[in-house]
Design a protein around this motif. Structure first.
Motif, PDB file in Angstrom:
ATOM      1  N   VAL A 118      17.512  45.405  26.241  1.00 46.68           N
ATOM      2  CA  VAL A 118      17.298  46.217  25.051  1.00 46.68           C
ATOM      3  C   VAL A 118      15.830  46.629  25.016  1.00 46.68           C
ATOM      4  CG1 VAL A 118      17.403  46.280  22.522  1.00 46.68           C
ATOM      5  CG2 VAL A 118      19.077  44.920  23.806  1.00 46.68           C
ATOM      6  N   VAL A 119      15.584  47.908  24.763  1.00 48.95           N
ATOM      7  CA  VAL A 119      14.227  48.422  24.623  1.00 48.95           C
ATOM      8  C   VAL A 119      14.090  48.969  23.207  1.00 48.95           C
ATOM      9  CG1 VAL A 119      12.508  50.072  25.461  1.00 48.95           C
ATOM     10  CG2 VAL A 119      14.116  49.002  27.075  1.00 48.95           C
ATOM     11  N   VAL A 120      13.181  48.371  22.445  1.00 53.09           N
ATOM     12  CA  VAL A 120      12.939  48.800  21.072  1.00 53.09           C
ATOM     13  C   VAL A 120      11.597  49.515  21.044  1.00 53.09           C
ATOM     14  CG1 VAL A 120      12.621  48.084  18.676  1.00 53.09           C
ATOM     15  CG2 VAL A 120      14.246  46.850  20.138  1.00 53.09           C
ATOM     16  N   THR A 121      11.636  50.814  20.728  1.00 51.47           N
ATOM     17  CA  THR A 121      10.410  51.588  20.648  1.00 51.47           C
ATOM     18  C   THR A 121       9.981  51.702  19.191  1.00 51.47           C
ATOM     19  OG1 THR A 121      11.647  53.663  20.594  1.00 51.47           O
ATOM     20  CG2 THR A 121      10.902  52.880  22.746  1.00 51.47           C
ATOM     21  N   MET A 122       8.664  51.805  19.019  1.00 47.42           N
ATOM     22  CA  MET A 122       8.078  51.857  17.679  1.00 47.42           C
ATOM     23  C   MET A 122       6.967  52.890  17.675  1.00 47.42           C
ATOM     24  SD  MET A 122       7.689  47.793  17.209  1.00 47.42           S
ATOM     25  CE  MET A 122       9.103  46.725  17.077  1.00 47.42           C
ATOM     26  N   GLY A 123       7.340  54.145  17.700  1.00 53.89           N
ATOM     27  CA  GLY A 123       6.335  55.189  17.575  1.00 53.89           C
ATOM     28  C   GLY A 123       5.691  55.653  18.858  1.00 53.89           C
ATOM     29  N   CYS A 124       6.294  55.395  20.018  1.00 55.13           N
ATOM     30  CA  CYS A 124       5.649  55.876  21.257  1.00 55.13           C
ATOM     31  C   CYS A 124       6.237  57.197  21.735  1.00 55.13           C
ATOM     32  CB  CYS A 124       5.685  54.820  22.361  1.00 55.13           C
ATOM     33  SG  CYS A 124       7.307  54.349  22.939  1.00 55.13           S
ATOM     34  N   GLY A 125       7.230  57.707  21.050  1.00 57.80           N
ATOM     35  CA  GLY A 125       7.770  59.027  21.352  1.00 57.80           C
ATOM     36  C   GLY A 125       8.234  59.180  22.784  1.00 57.80           C
ATOM     37  N   ASP A 126       7.865  60.301  23.393  1.00 54.67           N
ATOM     38  CA  ASP A 126       8.329  60.637  24.742  1.00 54.67           C
ATOM     39  C   ASP A 126       7.601  59.889  25.842  1.00 54.67           C
ATOM     40  OD1 ASP A 126      10.059  62.419  23.586  1.00 54.67           O
ATOM     41  OD2 ASP A 126       8.730  64.147  23.869  1.00 54.67           O
ATOM     42  N   THR A 127       6.609  59.056  25.514  1.00 54.30           N
ATOM     43  CA  THR A 127       5.856  58.367  26.555  1.00 54.30           C
ATOM     44  C   THR A 127       6.561  57.120  27.069  1.00 54.30           C
ATOM     45  OG1 THR A 127       4.553  57.098  24.964  1.00 54.30           O
ATOM     46  CG2 THR A 127       3.650  59.223  25.674  1.00 54.30           C
ATOM     47  N   CYS A 128       7.655  56.727  26.444  1.00 55.83           N
ATOM     48  CA  CYS A 128       8.390  55.552  26.891  1.00 55.83           C
ATOM     49  C   CYS A 128       9.371  55.942  27.994  1.00 55.83           C
ATOM     50  CB  CYS A 128       9.169  54.927  25.736  1.00 55.83           C
ATOM     51  SG  CYS A 128       8.115  54.243  24.459  1.00 55.83           S
ATOM     52  N   PRO A 129       9.400  55.181  29.084  1.00 58.00           N
ATOM     53  CA  PRO A 129      10.352  55.499  30.154  1.00 58.00           C
ATOM     54  C   PRO A 129      11.791  55.259  29.702  1.00 58.00           C
ATOM     55  CG  PRO A 129       9.155  53.482  30.660  1.00 58.00           C
ATOM     56  CD  PRO A 129       8.567  54.026  29.397  1.00 58.00           C
ATOM     57  N   PHE A 130      12.695  56.017  30.269  1.00 55.62           N
ATOM     58  CA  PHE A 130      14.110  55.890  29.926  1.00 55.62           C
ATOM     59  C   PHE A 130      14.892  55.567  31.187  1.00 55.62           C
ATOM     60  CE2 PHE A 130      18.384  57.528  29.553  1.00 55.62           C
ATOM     61  CZ  PHE A 130      18.790  56.985  28.347  1.00 55.62           C
ATOM     62  N   TYR A 131      15.736  54.542  31.098  1.00 54.92           N
ATOM     63  CA  TYR A 131      16.609  54.172  32.199  1.00 54.92           C
ATOM     64  C   TYR A 131      18.039  54.136  31.703  1.00 54.92           C
ATOM     65  CZ  TYR A 131      12.548  52.831  34.893  1.00 54.92           C
ATOM     66  OH  TYR A 131      11.363  52.856  35.564  1.00 54.92           O
ATOM     67  N   PRO A 132      18.944  54.821  32.389  1.00 58.01           N
ATOM     68  CA  PRO A 132      20.351  54.775  32.000  1.00 58.01           C
ATOM     69  C   PRO A 132      20.859  53.335  32.017  1.00 58.01           C
ATOM     70  CG  PRO A 132      19.986  56.458  33.681  1.00 58.01           C
ATOM     71  CD  PRO A 132      18.717  55.666  33.559  1.00 58.01           C
ATOM     72  N   GLY A 133      21.764  53.041  31.111  1.00 57.12           N
ATOM     73  CA  GLY A 133      22.381  51.724  31.068  1.00 57.12           C
ATOM     74  C   GLY A 133      21.644  50.732  30.192  1.00 57.12           C
ATOM     75  N   LYS A 134      20.507  51.121  29.646  1.00 51.47           N
ATOM     76  CA  LYS A 134      19.758  50.252  28.739  1.00 51.47           C
ATOM     77  C   LYS A 134      20.128  50.604  27.304  1.00 51.47           C
ATOM     78  CE  LYS A 134      17.352  48.437  32.030  1.00 51.47           C
ATOM     79  NZ  LYS A 134      17.671  47.101  32.451  1.00 51.47           N
ATOM     80  N   ARG A 135      20.084  49.622  26.460  1.00 52.55           N
ATOM     81  CA  ARG A 135      20.267  49.875  25.032  1.00 52.55           C
ATOM     82  C   ARG A 135      18.890  50.195  24.452  1.00 52.55           C
ATOM     83  NH1 ARG A 135      22.275  45.374  20.625  1.00 52.55           N
ATOM     84  NH2 ARG A 135      21.235  46.311  18.830  1.00 52.55           N
ATOM     85  N   TYR A 136      18.769  51.350  23.820  1.00 45.26           N
ATOM     86  CA  TYR A 136      17.504  51.766  23.218  1.00 45.26           C
ATOM     87  C   TYR A 136      17.657  51.823  21.709  1.00 45.26           C
ATOM     88  CZ  TYR A 136      15.544  53.067  27.702  1.00 45.26           C
ATOM     89  OH  TYR A 136      15.039  53.029  28.974  1.00 45.26           O
TER      90      TYR A 136
END
Length: 155
Positions: free
Chosen positions: A95-113
């Motif tokens: 699980v990847v929980v983002t908090m205000g980093c917008g488009d700068t966070c990498p995205f990987y298929p199959g992960k829960r975001y």
């Protein structure tokens, strides 16, 4: 070292197992929200969830108001340091929980975001950070409930 679980002084070392779900908290500076979230998850899950935190542009140190707010909860962040976000940390997390980093966070298929909309504690005093801390705790309690009632393969 950025892909290592968050280690909090005085906390028992979690067992090395691949059965535990893994969560990565990401914000820009890894100095406030993501540090508080990681500390709460580590503390409240009793080591049953692997915890990481990182930032896309890490600060030099953890926000002093966040340290103070968490100390009020009995959680010591004084030894924590902001860490840079790596692709490996994202790949190694369920699980990847983002908090205000917008488009700068990498995205990987199959992960829960999850993207948690939280106020930024930067520049705020303790009175401004407490409500953010409390909202983070409520979200962490919900996340723990979800993750520990499902198997890692369904996260």
């Amino acid at each position: 070292m950025t892909d290592q679980p968050v280690d909090h002084p005085g906390a028992p070392a979690p067992e090395a197992t691949t059965d535990r779900p893994s969560v990565l908290f990401v914000c820009v500076h890894n100095a406030g929200r993501s540090q508080m979230a990681a500390a709460y998850l580590h503390h409240l899950s009793d080591g049953r969830i692997e915890v990481r935190s990182a930032g896309t542009e890490p600060a030099d140190s953890v926000n002093p108001a966040a340290v103070e707010a968490m100390a009020e909860e009995g959680i010591d962040l004084r030894a924590e340091t902001p860490k840079v976000l790596t692709d490996e940390a994202v790949r190694d997390s369920d699980v990847v929980v983002t908090m205000g980093c917008g488009d700068t966070c990498p995205f990987y298929p199959g992960k829960r975001y999850e993207d948690w909309k939280l106020d930024d504690p930067a520049g705020q005093g303790i009175d401004g950070v407490r409500p953010i801390r409390d909202e983070i705790r409520a979200r962490i309690e919900q996340l723990i409930s979800e993750l520990l009632t499902t198997s890692p393969s369904t996260v």
